[in-house]
Design an enzyme around this catalytic site. Structure first.
Site, PDB file in Angstrom:
ATOM      1  N   MET A  30       0.846  -1.190   0.000  1.00 41.06           N
ATOM      2  CA  MET A  30       0.000   0.000   0.000  1.00 41.06           C
ATOM      3  C   MET A  30       0.886   1.248   0.000  1.00 41.06           C
ATOM      4  O   MET A  30       0.446   2.336   0.371  1.00 41.06           O
ATOM      5  CB  MET A  30      -0.930  -0.001   1.214  1.00 41.06           C
ATOM      6  CG  MET A  30      -1.882  -1.202   1.171  1.00 41.06           C
ATOM      7  SD  MET A  30      -3.401  -0.965   2.104  1.00 41.06           S
ATOM      8  CE  MET A  30      -2.758  -0.760   3.734  1.00 41.06           C
ATOM      9  N   ALA A  32       4.098   3.871   0.956  1.00 38.72           N
ATOM     10  CA  ALA A  32       4.814   4.340   2.155  1.00 38.72           C
ATOM     11  C   ALA A  32       5.896   3.308   2.497  1.00 38.72           C
ATOM     12  O   ALA A  32       5.968   2.782   3.614  1.00 38.72           O
ATOM     13  CB  ALA A  32       3.865   4.575   3.328  1.00 38.72           C
ATOM     14  N   LEU A  33       6.706   3.032   1.499  1.00 38.58           N
ATOM     15  CA  LEU A  33       7.633   1.900   1.589  1.00 38.58           C
ATOM     16  C   LEU A  33       8.765   2.162   2.579  1.00 38.58           C
ATOM     17  O   LEU A  33       9.246   3.278   2.708  1.00 38.58           O
ATOM     18  CB  LEU A  33       8.213   1.606   0.196  1.00 38.58           C
ATOM     19  CG  LEU A  33       7.178   1.325  -0.891  1.00 38.58           C
ATOM     20  CD1 LEU A  33       7.871   1.001  -2.210  1.00 38.58           C
ATOM     21  CD2 LEU A  33       6.241   0.181  -0.496  1.00 38.58           C
ATOM     22  N   HIS A  37       9.568  -3.482   3.294  1.00 42.97           N
ATOM     23  CA  HIS A  37       9.087  -3.739   1.923  1.00 42.97           C
ATOM     24  C   HIS A  37      10.270  -4.086   1.004  1.00 42.97           C
ATOM     25  O   HIS A  37      10.145  -4.941   0.129  1.00 42.97           O
ATOM     26  CB  HIS A  37       8.396  -2.500   1.350  1.00 42.97           C
ATOM     27  CG  HIS A  37       7.120  -2.133   2.040  1.00 42.97           C
ATOM     28  ND1 HIS A  37       7.002  -1.030   2.822  1.00 42.97           N
ATOM     29  CD2 HIS A  37       5.905  -2.740   2.040  1.00 42.97           C
ATOM     30  CE1 HIS A  37       5.760  -0.944   3.282  1.00 42.97           C
ATOM     31  NE2 HIS A  37       5.072  -1.975   2.823  1.00 42.97           N
ATOM     32  N   LYS A 151       5.273  -9.761   9.653  1.00 41.95           N
ATOM     33  CA  LYS A 151       4.699  -8.852  10.669  1.00 41.95           C
ATOM     34  C   LYS A 151       3.176  -8.967  10.661  1.00 41.95           C
ATOM     35  O   LYS A 151       2.536  -8.928  11.688  1.00 41.95           O
ATOM     36  CB  LYS A 151       5.119  -7.411  10.415  1.00 41.95           C
ATOM     37  CG  LYS A 151       4.666  -6.515  11.575  1.00 41.95           C
ATOM     38  CD  LYS A 151       5.034  -5.092  11.360  1.00 41.95           C
ATOM     39  CE  LYS A 151       4.044  -4.358  10.544  1.00 41.95           C
ATOM     40  NZ  LYS A 151       2.780  -4.030  11.202  1.00 41.95           N
ATOM     41  N   ASP A 152       2.607  -9.123   9.441  1.00 41.16           N
ATOM     42  CA  ASP A 152       1.164  -9.316   9.307  1.00 41.16           C
ATOM     43  C   ASP A 152       0.902 -10.818   9.185  1.00 41.16           C
ATOM     44  O   ASP A 152       0.462 -11.307   8.140  1.00 41.16           O
ATOM     45  CB  ASP A 152       0.634  -8.551   8.093  1.00 41.16           C
ATOM     46  CG  ASP A 152       0.832  -7.059   8.256  1.00 41.16           C
ATOM     47  OD1 ASP A 152       0.370  -6.507   9.260  1.00 41.16           O
ATOM     48  OD2 ASP A 152       1.479  -6.439   7.393  1.00 41.16           O
ATOM     49  N   GLN A 155      -2.523 -12.029   8.158  1.00 43.66           N
ATOM     50  CA  GLN A 155      -2.726 -11.768   6.729  1.00 43.66           C
ATOM     51  C   GLN A 155      -2.032 -12.866   5.897  1.00 43.66           C
ATOM     52  O   GLN A 155      -2.598 -13.346   4.907  1.00 43.66           O
ATOM     53  CB  GLN A 155      -2.164 -10.398   6.367  1.00 43.66           C
ATOM     54  CG  GLN A 155      -2.119 -10.129   4.868  1.00 43.66           C
ATOM     55  CD  GLN A 155      -1.817  -8.673   4.559  1.00 43.66           C
ATOM     56  OE1 GLN A 155      -2.711  -7.851   4.568  1.00 43.66           O
ATOM     57  NE2 GLN A 155      -0.569  -8.345   4.250  1.00 43.66           N
ATOM     58  N   SER A 190       4.658   1.057   7.948  1.00 40.76           N
ATOM     59  CA  SER A 190       4.358   2.378   7.382  1.00 40.76           C
ATOM     60  C   SER A 190       3.730   3.268   8.455  1.00 40.76           C
ATOM     61  O   SER A 190       3.868   4.484   8.417  1.00 40.76           O
ATOM     62  CB  SER A 190       3.395   2.238   6.211  1.00 40.76           C
ATOM     63  OG  SER A 190       3.935   1.318   5.289  1.00 40.76           O
TER      64      SER A 190
HETATM   65  O1  PAF Z   1      -0.060  -5.676   3.693  1.00 39.79           O
HETATM   66  C1  PAF Z   1      -0.511  -4.765   2.981  1.00 39.79           C
HETATM   67  O2  PAF Z   1       0.146  -3.737   2.729  1.00 39.79           O
HETATM   68  C2  PAF Z   1      -1.905  -4.899   2.398  1.00 39.79           C
HETATM   69  O3  PAF Z   1      -2.762  -5.533   3.284  1.00 39.79           O
HETATM   70  C3  PAF Z   1      -1.925  -5.600   1.021  1.00 39.79           C
HETATM   71  C4  PAF Z   1      -1.450  -7.033   1.130  1.00 39.79           C
HETATM   72  C5  PAF Z   1      -1.055  -4.837   0.051  1.00 39.79           C
HETATM   73  C6  PAF Z   1      -3.355  -5.626   0.475  1.00 39.79           C
HETATM   74  O4  PAF Z   1      -3.862  -4.350   0.311  1.00 39.79           O
END
Ligand code: PAF
Length: 283
Positions: A30, A32-33, A37, A151-152, A155, A190
Site C-alpha cells: 500500500m 509508504a515503503l 518492503h 509482521k502481518d 494476513q 508504514s
Molecule cells: O499488507 C498490505 O500492505 C496490504 O494488506 C496488502 C497485502 C497490500 C493488500 O492491500
C-alpha cells in the site's frame, strides 16, 4: 522500471513475459515503503526473473475511515526507492481500475475462523477486504511467486488460504518474509511514520513484551503470564487490543501450553492514535 496504471496494459505485458517462460515475483503493497518492503522486493528478485510491485491503498480493508484518510502516501519517494532496488515494474492503479463495478457489493471469501479471531475481531471486514484486493491483484499480475511480510502474520495465513481455495491460484508460491526491525526492536511499519518522537521511544515496548512472553513461557495455564504482559504494556502507555499466545499454525488462542506445541505471541495495541501490531514465534 516500467510503471503501469491500467490493468489491461500490465496484463498484456505480463502475458508476454509468461510466453517467454519468465517467472514473475509479486510484492503487493500500500506504498509508504520502508526497509521491510525492500526486503520483500529483494526476496522477489532472488526467486524470480521479473519483479512486480503494486502500490494501492485499498479502501475496502480499512474498517476505520480515519485510518484510510491518514494512511501515509509517498508515491514519488516509493517509485524512486523501487527503481533503486531493481524492481522491474510497478502497478499503481486508481480505485476504479481495481474495482470497476464499485466497492458496494463485495464478494464473500470463506476465511474460516481467521476472519473472526485476533485482528478479525478488532477490525471487522478487514480480511474480506484484503482477500478481495489480493485476489484481484493476483488475477491481474498472474504471479508465480508472491511475497508477504511476517509482521502481518494473520494476513499471511489468509493469503495461504486464498491460494489453497482457488484453483486459478494453484501455480502461486507464497513466501512469508521475516519481520525487519529497527535497532531497538520496533517492527518496521508504514504506520511508524505517524508516531511522535516521544511515542517512537515508547514503541519498542511491544517487542520487549513479546520477548518477555518468550522468556517466561512455561508449560501450564497462561492466564497470569498474559495478564502480566498486558500490565507491562499499559504501564508503557499502550492501550492493548489483544495480547495473545496462539497456536502457530491456526492462530487459535492457546490458554494452556503443553510444553511442546509451536506457539506464537501476537500483540495489537494503540500508542496514542496509532495502532501497532507485532508477533513473535515463542517456541
Ligand atoms: O499488507 C498490505 O500492505 C496490504 O494488506 C496488502 C497485502 C497490500 C493488500 O492491500
Amino acid at each position: 522500471m516500467r510503471l503501469f496504471k491500467k490493468r489491461r496494459d500490465i496484463q498484456g505485458f505480463i502475458t508476454d513475459l509468461h510466453d517467454k517462460k519468465q517467472k514473475i515475483g509479486f510484492v503487493p503493497t500500500m506504498g509508504a515503503l520502508h526497509a521491510g518492503h525492500i526486503s520483500l522486493v529483494q526476496a522477489a528478485r532472488q526467486q524470480s526473473d521479473f519483479t512486480v510491485c503494486s502500490i494501492f491503498v485499498n479502501p475496502t480493508q480499512f474498517n476505520d475511515p480515519k485510518d484510510l484518510e491518514k494512511y501515509p502516501r509517498t508515491i514519488e519517494k516509493d517509485l524512486k526507492l523501487l527503481e533503486q532496488q531493481g524492481c522491474d515494474a510497478v502497478f499503481y492503479p486508481g480505485v476504479e481500475e481495481v474495482y470497476p463495478s464499485g466497492t458496494s457489493s463485495p464478494p464473500h471469501y470463506d476465511l474460516g475462523r481467521l476472519e473472526y479471531i485476533l485482528e478479525g475481531k478488532y477490525r471487522p471486514g478487514h480480511f474480506q477486504g484484503v482477500a478481495d484486493v489480493v485476489s484481484r491483484l493476483f488475477y491481474t499480475i498472474d504471479p508465480d511467486h508472491v511475497f508477504f511480510g511476517q509482521k502481518d502474520l494473520q494476513q499471511c495465513k489468509v493469503i495461504e488460504r486464498l491460494i489453497a481455495m482457488n484453483p486459478d491460484f494453484s501455480r502461486i508460491r507464497m513466501h512469508t518474509v521475516p519481520t525487519l526491525r529497527e535497532p531497538d526492536g520496533l517492527a518496521m511499519s508504514s504506520r511508524n511514520t505517524r508516531l511522535s518522537p516521544e511515542a517512537l521511544k515508547k514503541a519498542p515496548a511491544i517487542y520487549q513484551t513479546l520477548n518477555y512472553l518468550k522468556q517466561q513461557l512455561a508449560p501450564g495455564d497462561l492466564t497470569t503470564l498474559l495478564e502480566t504482559a498486558r500490565q507491562r504494556l499499559i504501564t508503557g502507555s499502550f492501550r492493548p487490543d489483544y495480547i495473545s499466545i496462539a497456536h502457530t499454525h491456526t492462530l487459535e488462542e492457546c490458554t494452556y501450553w503443553d510444553g511442546h506445541t509451536p506457539v506464537t505471541g501476537l500483540i495489537a495495541a494503540f500508542l496514542g492514535p496509532v495502532r501497532l501490531i507485532d508477533n513473535m514465534e515463542l517456541v
